[in-house]
Design a protein around this motif. Sequence first.
Motif: not given
Length: 1000
Positions: A327-328, A302, A318-319, A321-323, A325
């Motif tokens: 997690g929530e 990461c 949120a999108d 941070f998902k890109r 890698r």
Amino acid sequence: MCADTPQTPDYKDTLNLPKTAFPMRAGLPKREPAWLERWAEIGVYDRLREKAAAAKGTDGARRPFTLHDGPPYANGHLHIGHALNKTIKDMIVRSHQMMGFDARYVPGWDCHGLPIEWKIEEQYRKKGKNKDAVPVVEFRQECRAFADAWVDVQREEFKRIGITGNWDNPYLTMNYHAEAVIADEFMKFLMNGTLYQGSKPVMWSPVEKTALAEAEVEYHDKESFTIWVKFKVAEAGGFVPADGEDADFAGADAALVAQDLEGAHVVIWTTTPWTIPSNKAVVYGAEIAYGLYEVTGTPEECWASTGERFLLADNLAADVFKRARLGEDQYTRLRGVSADELSSLSLKHPLAGVEGSNGEWDGIRDFRAAPFVTDTEGTGFVHCAPSHGMEEFELYRDLGMLEQVITYNVMDDGGFRADLPFFGGKYILNRKGGEGDANKAVIDKLAEVGGLLARGKIKHSYPHSWRSKAPIIYRNTPQWFASVDRKLDDGMDEMGTSIRERALRSIDELVKWWPQTGRNRLHSMIESRPDWVLSRQRAWGVPLTCFTKKGALPTDADFLLRNDEVNKRIVAEFDAHGADVWYQEGFKAKVLDGIVEADAYDQVFDVLDVWFDSGSTHAFVLRDREDGTEDGIADVYMEGTDQHRGWFHSSLLQACGTKGRAPYRNVVTHGFTLDEKGMKMSKSLGNTIVPEEVIKQYGADILRLWVAQTDYTADQRIGPEILKGTADSYRRLRNTMRFLLGSLSDFTEDQRVEPADMPELEQWVLHRLAELDHKVRDGYQTFDFQGVFSAVFNFATVDLSAFYFDVRKDALYCDGDTLNARAARTVLDILFHRLTTWLAPVLVFTMEEVWLEKYPGAGSSIHLQDIPNTPADWLNEPLAAKWSKIRQARRVVTAALEVQRTDKVIGASLEAAPVVHVRDSEALEALNSVNFADVCITSDIQLTSDPAPAEAFRMPEVDGVSVVFEKAEGGKCQRCWKILPDVGNHAHDGVCGRCDSALG
């Protein structure tokens, strides 16, 4: 058989059977070329012009009608789209000619431009030859020869389809006079104040090394790199929230507020990593909700670190941070960040201070709100490289900050300038248009210095050059533009004072659109279009014939040389020697001599956008030619729907700049041609239909008939099965014409019957002709060829072949010199002249064959004829209503007899003498007033108003008519085959009374 047994005579030779040499099988592929030769020999097109000239000033004067040809490009064999396009044009021209106009058609070709130049360059590359080492005039002459060769090829291919026109004297944009006029039209822009030199991002083809117009761009799916890049907050400006403004800040200390943003990163997202070295700013949306987020934990692989803080739009965090890698549970929102707080920040470029960067990116990046930022995709922040994006360019232009944000990092071949740190010599695309090494180099460097948060790939619709098929870029370059909003200094203000205003008013007030959707499409394009980029950095074209003052700026009043005498000299030289003279040594001095000091001016060597060439054709075709128009305006422009952004568009802009209005009165558009499944044609899919192959198999008339049968205003389909259906329609129509020819073989004028003396059936046919004449003329005038052909075909096959011919064959074959026979032949002659002329614009070869079968003279041709005038008094609505009832009753009778034929009770309808029960008294009266047995082709018939028995035959769709089958009684006439009681009771053996009279 005993020797003395009497034999019935053979009466076959006494019948008036059709006689014609017109073959059932057309043999079009082999026979059509002979008609082309014949038309050339007798000079059909020229004879029509002579005919019109001779009628000038008389009652028979013909109003000129001009369809101006949108020039196809002179490189390559014709495809099915060409065939569709030229056939529609041909049908427009021919139909108007036959309706009494002097219909001119001057075919033309677009000859300049990149596609031809590209072909010559390809030839050079194969030979290891360097284009830049070849003198420009020599190179241009090779381009001219290439175009000239293809003009000859395409001309013959168009003629083979049956296209009429002035083929001996077409227009070519590379003709000397055309080049002179194009230059002259350009210099009108120079003189009226619309021309200017500007520097802004334009669509640029790195492969072709030139600017492109919107009309030269098409969109295809492309896989692009996509990256999320970190811009560090350099400093926070001590923002203090107002009381109660944000609950998160209630009572907060200003220094603490600044402290938690300093060192955070604003994250941007882009699909063009190669633009990051040209970044000058980042912008945000004033109405977007933003938050400050902190990373609390990181997985392996990461690019984020624990404790890093990021500014992101809340809707997209949120999108993002998902890109990355994460997690929530590996990040948290610290607080909201307002637009006012953002406005106090400044940012650093991710490559700022990197060793080896030589300070290239050390300057602070501008950070401000912009109206085009959204939170529907990306991060809520937009990176700005105003040299490569129009929205960013316009933002900083309006702020007066262009000098601070414009870069010149990308060269004309799509490579970074050689001295750009880390990336010098890297290319956005390779020479074939594939992915170059620039994007990867930028991404790798960002990752190396910690400037990357995430990366990926995206498949999206992306602009490509329609010539090279390679992706394009936006690149800031000095170009020449025509302003669409400047006030024109030309005194032609009737339709407005700017090009845009004139164009929009022309669209709404001066032009008819077929279909009307064309108006909406072009209007919206003109309404929102930017200034017209006129210049191209190429060699094969008409140069921008202007001079700029050395040392002057583009904004200076004397930057451009504006001099009428200089302009006249240029036009005269081009007219005499062609545009190549612009490139000859000493040309500048020659045209400036005695007017200004030549050394004080630079000569411009860019060439004009080819759309300016074709947009100017109205001037050297409609205005300047003898076969042009008096006002230089065409009756019709007709092209595909793509030309709303192409030729219709450029012609409108160009003419509004030089004529003050649109150069056309009607604009007709057609759709694209697809395969039978509705798929776009492609060589790789193997679903292309080549006109040449269709003509070899079926003949050009079948191809033309396909055009007439389709709704060309939408996308059309074509393929083997569709062509088979078209050929079947053709055969049915050909049989109709063959019957007409055969039945008229012995018709003479002394047999002609006046309409008032004709039986009702013939008067009904004349009524139908009057109806059709109106429909045909209206259809041709409104360019509705599908409507015209459908109406004529249905009439020929349903009203004529299946009804009128069927009924009248008996009288034609068996009658002697009777009114029925003479009236029928008179009507057939009338039908012949109308069907041949109605169909001649579509089936140019077949109707010529039909015509010459009847009128075989040396100079004879259907294409020298007009559609005959049809008397209005042929219309007879009461008679039509009566015969509608008769035909409905006939349907019931023929259906009832078909049942008996299927059951093998009878073999032919003449064996029947049915009883027809008719409930409606008006209908019964109508049937009694005619020979209904002849109408139904039975030997006898009984009509009654008695109630029909239960077993009577009925058809649900024809109420009140019922049929009881009865066999005909009597002997069978050996001549007409009717079964009648009087057969055998006359002077001639075995015939009925009617046939006995006919035999004399």
